[in-house]
Write an enzyme that holds these catalytic residues in place. Structure first.
Site, PDB file in Angstrom:
ATOM      1  N   ILE A  18       0.845  -1.208   0.000  1.00 40.84           N
ATOM      2  CA  ILE A  18       0.000   0.000   0.000  1.00 40.84           C
ATOM      3  C   ILE A  18       0.877   1.253   0.000  1.00 40.84           C
ATOM      4  O   ILE A  18       0.647   2.183  -0.780  1.00 40.84           O
ATOM      5  CB  ILE A  18      -0.970  -0.011   1.204  1.00 40.84           C
ATOM      6  CG1 ILE A  18      -1.907  -1.227   1.118  1.00 40.84           C
ATOM      7  CG2 ILE A  18      -1.781   1.286   1.247  1.00 40.84           C
ATOM      8  CD1 ILE A  18      -2.760  -1.466   2.356  1.00 40.84           C
ATOM      9  N   ASP A  34      10.542   2.470   6.945  1.00 41.91           N
ATOM     10  CA  ASP A  34       9.963   1.125   7.045  1.00 41.91           C
ATOM     11  C   ASP A  34      10.805   0.316   8.019  1.00 41.91           C
ATOM     12  O   ASP A  34      11.964   0.037   7.729  1.00 41.91           O
ATOM     13  CB  ASP A  34       9.945   0.467   5.655  1.00 41.91           C
ATOM     14  CG  ASP A  34       9.145  -0.817   5.666  1.00 41.91           C
ATOM     15  OD1 ASP A  34       8.290  -0.993   4.798  1.00 41.91           O
ATOM     16  OD2 ASP A  34       9.388  -1.667   6.567  1.00 41.91           O
ATOM     17  N   GLU A  84     -13.876   0.239  16.859  1.00 42.98           N
ATOM     18  CA  GLU A  84     -14.745   0.374  15.684  1.00 42.98           C
ATOM     19  C   GLU A  84     -16.039  -0.390  15.929  1.00 42.98           C
ATOM     20  O   GLU A  84     -15.978  -1.578  16.217  1.00 42.98           O
ATOM     21  CB  GLU A  84     -14.029  -0.146  14.445  1.00 42.98           C
ATOM     22  CG  GLU A  84     -12.836   0.728  14.086  1.00 42.98           C
ATOM     23  CD  GLU A  84     -12.081   0.291  12.833  1.00 42.98           C
ATOM     24  OE1 GLU A  84     -12.596  -0.544  12.086  1.00 42.98           O
ATOM     25  OE2 GLU A  84     -10.982   0.796  12.621  1.00 42.98           O
ATOM     26  N   HIS A  94     -13.721   2.872   7.970  1.00 44.88           N
ATOM     27  CA  HIS A  94     -12.907   1.702   7.584  1.00 44.88           C
ATOM     28  C   HIS A  94     -13.302   1.199   6.181  1.00 44.88           C
ATOM     29  O   HIS A  94     -13.671   0.040   6.007  1.00 44.88           O
ATOM     30  CB  HIS A  94     -13.050   0.581   8.628  1.00 44.88           C
ATOM     31  CG  HIS A  94     -11.904  -0.391   8.608  1.00 44.88           C
ATOM     32  ND1 HIS A  94     -11.422  -0.986   9.738  1.00 44.88           N
ATOM     33  CD2 HIS A  94     -11.145  -0.882   7.592  1.00 44.88           C
ATOM     34  CE1 HIS A  94     -10.422  -1.802   9.429  1.00 44.88           C
ATOM     35  NE2 HIS A  94     -10.236  -1.745   8.121  1.00 44.88           N
ATOM     36  N   ARG A 114      -4.339   0.830  10.804  1.00 44.16           N
ATOM     37  CA  ARG A 114      -5.049   0.230  11.938  1.00 44.16           C
ATOM     38  C   ARG A 114      -5.235   1.274  13.034  1.00 44.16           C
ATOM     39  O   ARG A 114      -4.389   2.143  13.248  1.00 44.16           O
ATOM     40  CB  ARG A 114      -4.265  -0.968  12.499  1.00 44.16           C
ATOM     41  CG  ARG A 114      -4.485  -2.246  11.701  1.00 44.16           C
ATOM     42  CD  ARG A 114      -5.926  -2.737  11.796  1.00 44.16           C
ATOM     43  NE  ARG A 114      -6.212  -3.915  11.004  1.00 44.16           N
ATOM     44  CZ  ARG A 114      -6.644  -3.899   9.737  1.00 44.16           C
ATOM     45  NH1 ARG A 114      -6.808  -2.764   9.100  1.00 44.16           N
ATOM     46  NH2 ARG A 114      -6.918  -5.031   9.107  1.00 44.16           N
ATOM     47  N   GLY A 137     -11.256   1.614   3.399  1.00 46.97           N
ATOM     48  CA  GLY A 137     -10.085   1.620   2.509  1.00 46.97           C
ATOM     49  C   GLY A 137     -10.182   0.601   1.386  1.00 46.97           C
ATOM     50  O   GLY A 137      -9.807   0.872   0.245  1.00 46.97           O
ATOM     51  N   ALA A 138     -10.673  -0.588   1.706  1.00 42.71           N
ATOM     52  CA  ALA A 138     -10.733  -1.656   0.688  1.00 42.71           C
ATOM     53  C   ALA A 138     -12.118  -1.759   0.064  1.00 42.71           C
ATOM     54  O   ALA A 138     -12.383  -2.670  -0.719  1.00 42.71           O
ATOM     55  CB  ALA A 138     -10.358  -2.984   1.334  1.00 42.71           C
TER      56      ALA A 138
END
Ligand SMILES: O=C(O)[C@H](O)COP(=O)(O)O
Length: 321
Positions: free
Chosen positions: A157, A176, A274, A292, A245, A294-295
């Site tokens: 992502i 990272d 959530e 939530h 998250r 995003g997908a």
């Protein structure tokens, strides 16, 4: 063979699974009745998104379960190691939704940079009578072009975010903790091949230099990744987006950072709880909110359904040989 897709699955996934001879049940079974349903219906494959929890207790009382499929990336709602130790197959679809999540990051960025969340809230209330006044209050909008985006987490992502950012003329910096300091090769094809190397750097560098910070890391096991200390290290007026998250950002520290104007705006797709009961987060004029999602695009969910169907078919094929 019956499959329960307890958090739903797109029609393409259902079609692909039915083609393989499965009977796909999409009834949403509440968590407390899930084990009974699985045992009574003889479900061998349970598909979930992030809502249904597949914990040790459920695995223990459903001995007929063979496959747990997560339609999505994060598997923090599944006791993966335990399930695997019991011989279950646990699969997910790590690359199916990257583009959709990355696009949502920019939806939040544009929203915050151009006051869309305030416009959308205030125009229906006072748009006609105070049009000019509202216009004036949104005059300090900013362009993304030329600004620095700091990407924390350069997995699939994060890399998609970097590609869009480069296309918009932003400077990309990244950190990272999986790869440490490394050169990440971005390859993209927009009618012509373009290769760009991004050098990752320590988190401190991101906090110091980024105008916009976006988080793409898994659920944190050891507390918040971004709290008061980290906000203090950020540039004055920086913005932060979290489509990863909920527990990654300390929400109280975020509210403080917004109220002191240290942070200019935030975009949140995920929350510590959530649905979130946090009224201050829900009503803050400088937080752009999504539940939530995003997908949650047709394209990502199609790819997810098809990927699950392929993986399940291949597991069963291997079992039969
Ligand atoms: O981990 C993921 O894939 C995302 O958080 C999406 O979760 P969802 O499938 O519940 O929308």
């Amino acid at each position: 063979m019956k499959i329960l897709a307890n958090d739903g699955i797109n029609q393409s996934g259902i079609d692909a699974l039915e083609k393989e001879g499965f009977d796909v049940i999409t009834t949403k079974v509440p968590q407390e009745f899930l084990a009974d349903f699985i045992n009574k219906e003889g479900i061998k494959t349970l598909l979930v998104r992030s809502a249904t929890k597949v914990r040790k207790e459920l695995i223990d009382i459903c001995p007929g379960l063979e496959i747990i499929g997560r339609g999505g990336v994060g598997m923090d709602n599944i006791d993966v190691d335990y399930a695997r130790s019991k011989g279950l197959h646990v699969i997910n679809t790590p690359s199916s939704s990257s583009e959709s999540v990355a696009e949502l990051v920019f939806a939040h960025l544009f929203t915050g940079a151009r006051f869309l969340q305030q416009s959308n809230r205030e125009m229906p209330l006072k748009g006609n009578t105070e049009f000019a006044k509202l216009k004036k209050s949104f005059e300090a909008g900013t362009e993304l072009r030329g600004k620095t985006i700091g990407i924390i987490g350069m997995g699939r992502i994060g890399q998609e975010v970097a590609k869009i950012a480069l296309g918009l003329g932003m400077k990309v910096i990244a950190a990272d903790n999986q790869v440490g300091r490394a050169s990440i090769k971005l390859k993209f094809y927009n009618g012509q091949f373009i290769n760009v190397d991004i050098e990752t750097e320590p988190l401190q560098g991101i906090f110091k230099h980024a105008d916009f910070i976006t988080l793409h890391v898994p659920a944190q096991k050891n507390g918040f990744m971004i709290g008061a200390q980290e906000f203090a290290l950020m540039k004055d007026g920086a913005a932060i987006i979290n489509c990863s998250r909920g527990g990654v950002i300390d929400e109280d520290a975020l509210l403080d950072a917004l109220d002191s104007e240290k942070i200019s705006f935030a975009g949140l797709d995920v929350f510590i709880n959530e649905p979130t009961p946090n009224e201050k987060i829900l009503n803050h004029p400088r937080i752009s909110l999504t539940p939530h999602t995003g997908a949650s695009t047709l394209e990502a969910q199609d790819r997810i359904g098809i990927s699950l169907a392929k993986q399940i078919a291949s597991i069963l094929q291997n079992q039969n040989h």
